[in-house]
Scaffold this motif. Structure first.
Motif, PDB file in Angstrom:
ATOM      1  N   LEU A  48       0.845  -1.207   0.000  1.00 48.03           N
ATOM      2  CA  LEU A  48       0.000   0.000   0.000  1.00 48.03           C
ATOM      3  C   LEU A  48       0.870   1.243   0.000  1.00 48.03           C
ATOM      4  O   LEU A  48       1.716   1.415   0.870  1.00 48.03           O
ATOM      5  CB  LEU A  48      -0.916  -0.020   1.234  1.00 48.03           C
ATOM      6  CG  LEU A  48      -1.748   1.222   1.526  1.00 48.03           C
ATOM      7  CD1 LEU A  48      -2.652   1.595   0.367  1.00 48.03           C
ATOM      8  CD2 LEU A  48      -2.595   0.998   2.777  1.00 48.03           C
ATOM      9  N   ALA A  53      -0.789   9.827  -6.886  1.00 49.82           N
ATOM     10  CA  ALA A  53      -1.652   8.709  -7.284  1.00 49.82           C
ATOM     11  C   ALA A  53      -2.723   9.099  -8.285  1.00 49.82           C
ATOM     12  O   ALA A  53      -3.418   8.246  -8.803  1.00 49.82           O
ATOM     13  CB  ALA A  53      -2.290   8.079  -6.045  1.00 49.82           C
ATOM     14  N   ILE A  97      -0.267  -3.253  -6.459  1.00 49.93           N
ATOM     15  CA  ILE A  97      -0.021  -2.204  -5.465  1.00 49.93           C
ATOM     16  C   ILE A  97      -1.294  -1.376  -5.305  1.00 49.93           C
ATOM     17  O   ILE A  97      -1.922  -1.014  -6.290  1.00 49.93           O
ATOM     18  CB  ILE A  97       1.149  -1.305  -5.925  1.00 49.93           C
ATOM     19  CG1 ILE A  97       2.445  -2.116  -6.004  1.00 49.93           C
ATOM     20  CG2 ILE A  97       1.302  -0.092  -5.008  1.00 49.93           C
ATOM     21  CD1 ILE A  97       3.611  -1.369  -6.634  1.00 49.93           C
ATOM     22  N   LEU A  98      -1.687  -1.089  -4.067  1.00 57.10           N
ATOM     23  CA  LEU A  98      -2.775  -0.138  -3.835  1.00 57.10           C
ATOM     24  C   LEU A  98      -2.189   1.256  -3.772  1.00 57.10           C
ATOM     25  O   LEU A  98      -1.331   1.533  -2.933  1.00 57.10           O
ATOM     26  CB  LEU A  98      -3.485  -0.413  -2.512  1.00 57.10           C
ATOM     27  CG  LEU A  98      -4.594  -1.452  -2.537  1.00 57.10           C
ATOM     28  CD1 LEU A  98      -4.008  -2.807  -2.208  1.00 57.10           C
ATOM     29  CD2 LEU A  98      -5.688  -1.099  -1.547  1.00 57.10           C
ATOM     30  N   MET A  99      -2.676   2.140  -4.645  1.00 56.85           N
ATOM     31  CA  MET A  99      -2.219   3.534  -4.620  1.00 56.85           C
ATOM     32  C   MET A  99      -3.311   4.362  -3.954  1.00 56.85           C
ATOM     33  O   MET A  99      -4.447   4.410  -4.437  1.00 56.85           O
ATOM     34  CB  MET A  99      -1.983   4.043  -6.033  1.00 56.85           C
ATOM     35  CG  MET A  99      -0.776   3.435  -6.723  1.00 56.85           C
ATOM     36  SD  MET A  99       0.823   3.987  -6.057  1.00 56.85           S
ATOM     37  CE  MET A  99       0.934   5.619  -6.799  1.00 56.85           C
ATOM     38  N   TYR A 100      -2.956   5.022  -2.872  1.00 53.61           N
ATOM     39  CA  TYR A 100      -3.923   5.775  -2.070  1.00 53.61           C
ATOM     40  C   TYR A 100      -3.610   7.262  -2.245  1.00 53.61           C
ATOM     41  O   TYR A 100      -2.588   7.739  -1.760  1.00 53.61           O
ATOM     42  CB  TYR A 100      -3.781   5.348  -0.608  1.00 53.61           C
ATOM     43  CG  TYR A 100      -4.828   5.844   0.358  1.00 53.61           C
ATOM     44  CD1 TYR A 100      -5.781   6.789   0.024  1.00 53.61           C
ATOM     45  CD2 TYR A 100      -4.856   5.329   1.647  1.00 53.61           C
ATOM     46  CE1 TYR A 100      -6.730   7.211   0.933  1.00 53.61           C
ATOM     47  CE2 TYR A 100      -5.800   5.752   2.577  1.00 53.61           C
ATOM     48  CZ  TYR A 100      -6.731   6.692   2.211  1.00 53.61           C
ATOM     49  OH  TYR A 100      -7.658   7.117   3.132  1.00 53.61           O
TER      50      TYR A 100
END
Lengths: 424, 424
Positions: free
Chosen positions: A129, A135, A148-151
């Motif tokens: 994360l 992002a 991948i988590l893009m926040y």
């Protein structure tokens, strides 16, 4: 194989010279959410403004350098590049020794490069994360072909305020929630996996053969060949996940040859051939090259049939000369094959665009590929020409039949190991 | 104000005609993770392949249409656009009635448009997670200025396999973890908030005044004026969050006027002026227009000083004529002011690029803006020229002094309501 742990461990990777208070806050929120935290400092310019468990100097040394040497470079970008090498080594080592169950990063442009370059070195399924100011833009340099988590942090990550606290708290919650789902069900039976490539233009083909193969006990994972999709498929093969491959979309090879937009690199297809996985190659989607917006179309394509997909993408019909070159490239790749390999040639069209009534429909050009590959493919490859369109159910029946032949073959490596799992 | 609930509620928004089994699996994983689930169907072409709590027809009717009418359009994009309007209404209504604590979407290009258009209609801080095949590319059309988590699914979301199961399980975990942190601490004291705009080139200015204002009991949230940053600031003002604004970076106005890359729209600055928030305007970063890669530089800029920031961005020195036009625009905006407003003019340079020894340093051009704005600004605006560079600590001292003046002023709306919170 992971052991059951009372508390999962999450690593934070960030530059503690500029993000000390934010990292300290994130550490507390992660602890509140029930995980152990390991803070890794990737900062090079100043000294850490909160406590790191793995100090920056350790990363620099892992990269064969030192903080003093990095500072002497006088170039933040270059120094950061070296630091990233150290970070990748440290994180990979922690991962290999099963010391971490998730990785979370936070930062702006430098921090996001640092965090995601490290995340990209970890396998699919490991929680990753990135809390980032970067992002909401082209994320491909950061995400690549990884999960991948893009926040998007919305506000800049400098100083604690109600917004950064909110984002960091939720990020901690998200990471804590994810690590609970990290462990793959290794103990229970997993059916053998087929990695399948496609694009929307050959999706019907997969729809027609999917159920039959699933009934035979296989599982299918589908990759869209937009460049990153083909790369993800290759990486999965590298990691040893699939037991077989069915390629219904080869236009990434076309795009690599002729500088199209959906290029997956020079080594596309090669991993599975070298590993000897049972593989079916179908020349889907080679009737086009993917290019950018219509107004950026290279002049050499001006007189070709063109299909405007949307404002950002248009596709151009390949010509006979390009088909010849492509056949040579595919034949060369086929020479790498060490396992059961089949080439299925649909002689009535290679994609939705290349079907009767559509603007790319031109069987005489398709024929150039078919004849050239028949001539130049190495012996030992099964070649079948099927008088059907690629999206015709009859063609899919031939895919299923051929797949069963090559996976039941005594030459199939997968069968030597896994015969018991093939119920079909 | 949220009540404490035993179990948070998470809405899933997806097209159940194509993603039925994936949504059913996600629903189960969310339940396992301890949340209630409400499934909302946005599919228009086929019938739902798993159970929806809010069927697609309900969304269509909310948009003043029907599924039959949408299908008759014979154009998936247009039909989806109408469906999105319905989805936004349904989700906003659920949010307003405090029926949902988080929103999760999954899908390809259509599903991602549907999911994120709805997420963008929800305020900052509400948990929003999009599982998407479209997360490794330009995400700005999806994320915009919102705190959306984009989770790159790597594999296509068609059919359940070990990879889609892994991604959906982790997404469920992430969402479940996030909703635990949804509730803002409304009960405890929150200091008044100043929204501050900047870019790296005026960051030192903020660094110099931040601590003083924080000591006075204010909280600062920093926005980078790259277009989406300015928009996020405006949206936050719209939502009523900040009690004051300090703008140290106005180049988004320049980029709007002269078609630069970091454009935040025609109404930048106006929200806070119309709301009567105490506001300090500083013409930081107006010494440049942001453009794309050097090779795409418009010919009209060829003879200007140019700074190549990286391969994707270069900046061009503004000229005297542009400064004059900009001053007119700023003066017009200032006429909207209904609260205490100050204009602080650093006469020794507007950004890092515009400082002694740097290529954009040209005080005679800066002077054009200063003289023009002094002449055309409406009366009632405090104007101070400060003989210092914008990043000079002396200039920041003047920012703090002025901020205290305007927030202590009896004309300040914020003070009429919040005098007790201002300890400075």
């Amino acid at each position: 194989m992971k052991k059951t742990k009372a508390k999962p461990n999450v690593a934070i990777l960030a530059t503690l010279d500029t993000k000390g208070s934010e990292v300290a806050f994130l550490r507390e929120r992660l602890r509140d959410a029930g995980v152990n935290v390991l803070v890794i400092d990737g900062g090079i310019l100043g000294s850490a403004t909160s406590r790191a468990d793995v100090p920056a100097g350790f990363l620099a040394r892992k990269a064969g350098s030192s903080l003093a040497a990095l500072r002497r470079l006088g170039h933040e970008g270059k120094a950061m590049g070296i630091m990233m090498q150290g970070a990748v080594k440290v994180i990979r080592d922690l991962y290999d020794r099963e010391k971490i169950d998730g990785l979370i990063g936070l930062g702006g442009s430098m921090g996001t490069s640092l965090g995601t370059s490290t995340m990209r070195a970890l396998p699919f399924g490991f929680p990753k994360l990135m809390v980032s100011t970067m992002a909401s833009r082209d994320t491909r340099p950061f995400v690549g072909s990884k999960d991948i988590l893009m926040y998007h942090s919305v506000v800049d990550l400098v100083g604690l305020n109600r917004m950064t606290r909110q984002v960091l708290s939720q990020a901690a919650g998200a990471m804590a929630g994810m690590v609970r789902f990290t462990h793959r069900p290794r103990t229970s039976f997993l059916p053998p996996l087929i990695a399948v490539s496609t694009l929307g233009t050959t999706e019907a083909c997969i729809r027609h053969f999917r159920a039959d193969l699933e009934k035979s006990g296989w599982e299918l994972a589908v990759f869209h060949t937009v460049g990153s999709g083909g790369q993800a498929l290759e990486e999965l093969v590298e990691e040893g996940e699939p037991q077989a491959v069915i390629e219904t979309s080869l236009h990434e090879l076309v795009d690599h040859l002729f500088k199209g937009s959906y290029d997956a690199g020079a080594h596309r297809l090669e991993g599975a051939l070298l590993k000897g996985l049972p593989m079916i190659l179908i020349p889907g989607n080679i009737d086009f090259i993917v290019t950018g917006p219509p107004e950026t179309l290279p002049p050499r394509y001006k007189n070709r049939p063109i299909h405007v997909h949307n404002a950002a993408i248009c596709v151009v019909r390949t010509n006979a000369q390009e088909m010849k070159r492509l056949a040579r490239v595919v034949a060369d790749k086929l020479r790498l094959a060490t396992g059961p390999t089949a080439l299925l040639l649909p002689s009535k069209g290679f994609s939705v665009f290349d079907s009767p009534g559509k603007s790319f429909f031109d069987l005489s050009i398709d024929r150039v590929f078919i004849e050239a590959i028949k001539k130049s493919a190495p012996s030992g490859i099964r070649i079948k020409e099927v008088p059907a369109h690629i999206n015709d159910p009859r063609f899919a029946e031939e895919v299923v039949r051929t797949f069963r032949e090559i996976t039941w073959s005594p030459f199939s490596k997968v069968l030597n190991k896994k015969r018991g799992t093939l119920a079909g």
